[in-house]
Design an enzyme around this catalytic site. Structure first.
Site, PDB file in Angstrom:
ATOM      1  N   SER A 121      35.662 -70.870  15.469  1.00 39.59           N
ATOM      2  CA  SER A 121      36.417 -69.648  15.762  1.00 39.59           C
ATOM      3  C   SER A 121      37.544 -69.872  16.756  1.00 39.59           C
ATOM      4  O   SER A 121      38.544 -69.146  16.720  1.00 39.59           O
ATOM      5  CB  SER A 121      35.473 -68.570  16.300  1.00 39.59           C
ATOM      6  OG  SER A 121      34.505 -68.218  15.343  1.00 39.59           O
ATOM      7  N   ASP A 166      34.106 -62.134  11.927  1.00 35.03           N
ATOM      8  CA  ASP A 166      33.769 -63.519  12.251  1.00 35.03           C
ATOM      9  C   ASP A 166      32.724 -64.045  11.274  1.00 35.03           C
ATOM     10  O   ASP A 166      31.614 -63.518  11.182  1.00 35.03           O
ATOM     11  CB  ASP A 166      33.234 -63.604  13.686  1.00 35.03           C
ATOM     12  CG  ASP A 166      33.333 -64.995  14.261  1.00 35.03           C
ATOM     13  OD1 ASP A 166      32.907 -65.945  13.580  1.00 35.03           O
ATOM     14  OD2 ASP A 166      33.836 -65.138  15.388  1.00 35.03           O
ATOM     15  N   GLU A 178      37.166 -57.426  16.581  1.00 37.18           N
ATOM     16  CA  GLU A 178      36.318 -58.461  16.000  1.00 37.18           C
ATOM     17  C   GLU A 178      34.928 -57.929  15.694  1.00 37.18           C
ATOM     18  O   GLU A 178      34.264 -57.358  16.568  1.00 37.18           O
ATOM     19  CB  GLU A 178      36.175 -59.652  16.946  1.00 37.18           C
ATOM     20  CG  GLU A 178      35.338 -60.774  16.341  1.00 37.18           C
ATOM     21  CD  GLU A 178      34.662 -61.697  17.338  1.00 37.18           C
ATOM     22  OE1 GLU A 178      34.258 -62.799  16.930  1.00 37.18           O
ATOM     23  OE2 GLU A 178      34.527 -61.316  18.521  1.00 37.18           O
ATOM     24  N   HIS A 193      29.124 -73.207   9.651  1.00 38.00           N
ATOM     25  CA  HIS A 193      30.232 -72.568   8.947  1.00 38.00           C
ATOM     26  C   HIS A 193      30.475 -73.260   7.613  1.00 38.00           C
ATOM     27  O   HIS A 193      30.001 -74.375   7.370  1.00 38.00           O
ATOM     28  CB  HIS A 193      31.504 -72.645   9.791  1.00 38.00           C
ATOM     29  CG  HIS A 193      31.411 -71.930  11.096  1.00 38.00           C
ATOM     30  ND1 HIS A 193      32.368 -72.046  12.084  1.00 38.00           N
ATOM     31  CD2 HIS A 193      30.469 -71.088  11.591  1.00 38.00           C
ATOM     32  CE1 HIS A 193      32.023 -71.302  13.124  1.00 38.00           C
ATOM     33  NE2 HIS A 193      30.877 -70.715  12.838  1.00 38.00           N
ATOM     34  N   ASP A 209      28.754 -63.401  12.214  1.00 34.32           N
ATOM     35  CA  ASP A 209      28.645 -64.851  12.381  1.00 34.32           C
ATOM     36  C   ASP A 209      27.311 -65.256  12.985  1.00 34.32           C
ATOM     37  O   ASP A 209      26.648 -66.189  12.516  1.00 34.32           O
ATOM     38  CB  ASP A 209      29.793 -65.310  13.282  1.00 34.32           C
ATOM     39  CG  ASP A 209      29.757 -66.785  13.594  1.00 34.32           C
ATOM     40  OD1 ASP A 209      30.020 -67.599  12.693  1.00 34.32           O
ATOM     41  OD2 ASP A 209      29.482 -67.136  14.760  1.00 34.32           O
ATOM     42  N   HIS A 240      24.278 -67.678  11.512  1.00 36.79           N
ATOM     43  CA  HIS A 240      23.792 -68.863  12.221  1.00 36.79           C
ATOM     44  C   HIS A 240      22.273 -68.827  12.366  1.00 36.79           C
ATOM     45  O   HIS A 240      21.622 -69.879  12.384  1.00 36.79           O
ATOM     46  CB  HIS A 240      24.439 -68.964  13.606  1.00 36.79           C
ATOM     47  CG  HIS A 240      25.836 -69.507  13.597  1.00 36.79           C
ATOM     48  ND1 HIS A 240      26.172 -70.691  12.971  1.00 36.79           N
ATOM     49  CD2 HIS A 240      26.985 -69.033  14.158  1.00 36.79           C
ATOM     50  CE1 HIS A 240      27.467 -70.916  13.137  1.00 36.79           C
ATOM     51  NE2 HIS A 240      27.986 -69.927  13.845  1.00 36.79           N
ATOM     52  N   PHE A 292      29.442 -53.727  27.733  1.00 33.40           N
ATOM     53  CA  PHE A 292      28.267 -52.963  27.340  1.00 33.40           C
ATOM     54  C   PHE A 292      26.986 -53.778  27.242  1.00 33.40           C
ATOM     55  O   PHE A 292      25.943 -53.226  26.911  1.00 33.40           O
ATOM     56  CB  PHE A 292      28.544 -52.265  26.012  1.00 33.40           C
ATOM     57  CG  PHE A 292      29.740 -51.344  26.062  1.00 33.40           C
ATOM     58  CD1 PHE A 292      29.694 -50.170  26.798  1.00 33.40           C
ATOM     59  CD2 PHE A 292      30.913 -51.673  25.408  1.00 33.40           C
ATOM     60  CE1 PHE A 292      30.790 -49.325  26.858  1.00 33.40           C
ATOM     61  CE2 PHE A 292      32.018 -50.839  25.455  1.00 33.40           C
ATOM     62  CZ  PHE A 292      31.964 -49.661  26.190  1.00 33.40           C
ATOM     63  N   HIS A 295      36.578 -67.759   9.315  1.00 33.58           N
ATOM     64  CA  HIS A 295      35.958 -68.834   8.543  1.00 33.58           C
ATOM     65  C   HIS A 295      34.823 -68.249   7.719  1.00 33.58           C
ATOM     66  O   HIS A 295      34.480 -67.078   7.836  1.00 33.58           O
ATOM     67  CB  HIS A 295      35.416 -69.935   9.468  1.00 33.58           C
ATOM     68  CG  HIS A 295      34.468 -69.418  10.515  1.00 33.58           C
ATOM     69  ND1 HIS A 295      33.173 -69.043  10.227  1.00 33.58           N
ATOM     70  CD2 HIS A 295      34.640 -69.181  11.848  1.00 33.58           C
ATOM     71  CE1 HIS A 295      32.584 -68.609  11.333  1.00 33.58           C
ATOM     72  NE2 HIS A 295      33.453 -68.673  12.318  1.00 33.58           N
TER      73      HIS A 295
END
Length: 515
Positions: free
Chosen positions: A88, A44, A300, A460, A305, A309, A252, A347
């Site tokens: 996403s 991601d 994933e 993004h 990602d 950010h 988890f 992305h």
């Protein structure tokens, strides 16, 4: 060219085309689909600059990631139906359905806008590759280090007009629930990730003492167990699961799982992404042993990602390294003659490797005349300021900006790392780092790289991402394609029909043209 020669040339071209078509038909008639199993890795936010950065960060400029060894690559365009720069939800919907969707929408086509703001109702649900795999009798697993209800994993099994409806998304994976996605048959066989809070009622603490988020009072941990799932929540339980425990729900963390850099400090204990991936393969492989049908596994690496950010390149690159380790361990584990392995991103990010930074001293083909002390002593030059060499004097110094101030190699075009005052030397900068820590050096794991435009969260990027392919059917990975083509390659490799024939799937058009 004479008329006769042109005619002979056309006859030859037609003959070659017919022979190629017959060869494909013969292969399909005698061998069937090339792949029994498909494993899709989605990093991601793993744009090209992130891949490059992770390679240098982990193994040096001359190093090699597991992804770099894949024999087939393509570039994928990532725009959504309504945005130039995607999110996403829209991109993963494209990759799981072959249809370009709108921003924030999961499992619906372009006639469905986020939150149905036009009030005209949602369009028809799309069919996902996961639903098709279940209908074909395959086992299916979804593994992530984000919340299992987050946009990317949710696009494997849910249909909502707003990715933020995570409590509703959880119910769509629960067999027997009134809102269960019946196209999943008897359910997803393996769900591993975070997101316990959307399975625990508000006012109730989970196993690690964190509060639940469900407002309907339902405890989905118990309901999944009643539906036949084996529920686990920590690393020690994870280590004991066997194929007879399938289906398995592993949650988890209350929210997202820890970044790889912070994972060992988790109070309940969490498996790594590579550990979850290999165990998932072992469980699904053994569960399908002796069966004509194989498995589909989606993995994933979602926290790449999140670190971007936050403007924290260190954690983004460390998580990319762990994601790549999971890929490498997978390629070493599976039979590539019957398994297709794809790795890609949904992305990119506005993350760059800037300036003209020198390589480490040990890698230079010459000896500088003199060197700034920081150059030799830096633990990782990629994370440091840009060091350059003066060709007149042979001196290595920190490269200055227009005001004579050093700047870092890794930068963001926007985000929380934007300094609103005059720039200062990054080695003397006390700007708050990740989780508010004030770190003075760029090589610290908590350092926030500078951003140009101040935003609470970095955004993004719109550039293309890479699709990497190896194994059965991976020869279809080539060219520059729309990200819907990821679905097409998986579908074709497994011999599944087009899942959404009402849409003109760009990927299928591209596939046919390449044959």
């Amino acid at each position: 060219m004479s008329k006769n020669r042109r005619m002979r040339f056309l006859v030859i071209v037609l003959a070659v085309g017919m022979l190629t078509a017959f060869a494909w038909q013969a292969r399909e008639a005698t061998q069937g689909p090339p792949a029994r199993n498909v494993i899709l890795f989605v990093g991601d936010g793993m744009g090209v600059s992130t891949v490059t950065g992770a390679r240098i960060f982990s193994y040096g400029v001359d190093g090699e990631l597991a992804m770099d060894r894949f024999p087939h690559t393509a570039l994928a365009k990532t725009y959504t139906a309504d945005h130039i720069t995607p999110d996403s939800a829209g991109t993963m919907t494209a990759m799981t359905t072959g249809v370009n969707a709108n921003q924030g929408v999961i499992g619906f086509g372009p006639k469905t806008e986020r939150r149905d703001f036009n009030g005209d109702g949602d369009g028809p649900r799309l069919t996902t590759i996961v639903e098709q795999a279940k209908a074909a009798g395959m086992r299916v697993g979804v593994v992530t280090n984000t919340r299992i209800t987050h946009a990317t994993p949710a696009a494997c099994y849910a249909h909502v007009n707003d990715r933020g409806l995570e409590a509703d998304i959880a119910l769509q994976a629960l067999p027997g629930a009134s809102t269960y996605n019946g196209q999943l048959g008897n359910g997803i066989d393996l769900l591993l990730g975070g997101g316990r809070s959307f399975f625990v009622p508000s006012g109730v603490s989970d196993e690690e003492g964190d509060p639940g988020n469900r407002l309907d009072g339902r405890d989905l941990r118990a309901e999944f167990q009643s539906a036949g799932y084996h529920y686990i929540w920590n690393e020690s339980q994870f280590a004991l699961v066997t194929p007879t425990d399938l289906p398995i729900l592993g949650l988890f963390d209350s929210s997202h799982m820890e970044y790889e850099h912070d994972r060992t400090g988790d109070k309940g204990g969490e498996p790594s992404l590579s550990e979850m991936t290999i165990r998932a393969i072992e469980l699904l492989d053994r569960a399908t042993s002796g069966s004509e049908s194989g498995y589909l596994l989606v993995v994933e690496g979602g926290r790449i990602d999140h670190a971007h950010h936050s403007g924290n390149a260190f954690r983004a690159l460390a998580d990319t390294r762990e994601f790549d380790r999971a890929i490498g361990a997978t390629v070493d584990r599976v039979d590539l003659e019957s398994t297709l392995v794809l790795a890609t991103a949904d992305h990119s990010h506005v993350f760059s490797i800037a300036g003209y930074p020198l390589r480490p001293l040990s890698e230079l083909p010459y000896k500088p005349k003199s060197m700034a002390p920081g150059y030799e002593q830096s633990p990782n030059l990629l994370l440091d300021v840009v060091y350059g060499i003066d060709p007149d004097t042979g001196a290595v110094q920190a490269a200055p900006d227009a005001n004579g101030v050093p700047y870092t190699t890794l930068q963001y075009a926007n985000g929380p790392g934007a300094r609103l005052r005059r720039r200062v030397d990054p080695h003397e900068d006390s700007f708050p780092g990740y989780l508010g820590q004030a770190e003075a050096i760029p090589t610290d794991p908590s350092y926030r790289q500078e951003g140009t435009v101040p935003l609470a969260s970095e955004t993004h990027g719109a550039e293309d991402v890479v699709i990497y392919g190896i194994g059965a059917g991976s020869e279809l990975v080539h060219g520059t394609v729309k990200n819907t083509y990821v679905y097409t390659v998986m579908r074709e490799a497994l011999g599944l029909p087009v899942g959404n024939p009402a849409f003109v799937a760009a990927g299928d058009v591209e596939l046919k043209s390449k044959r």
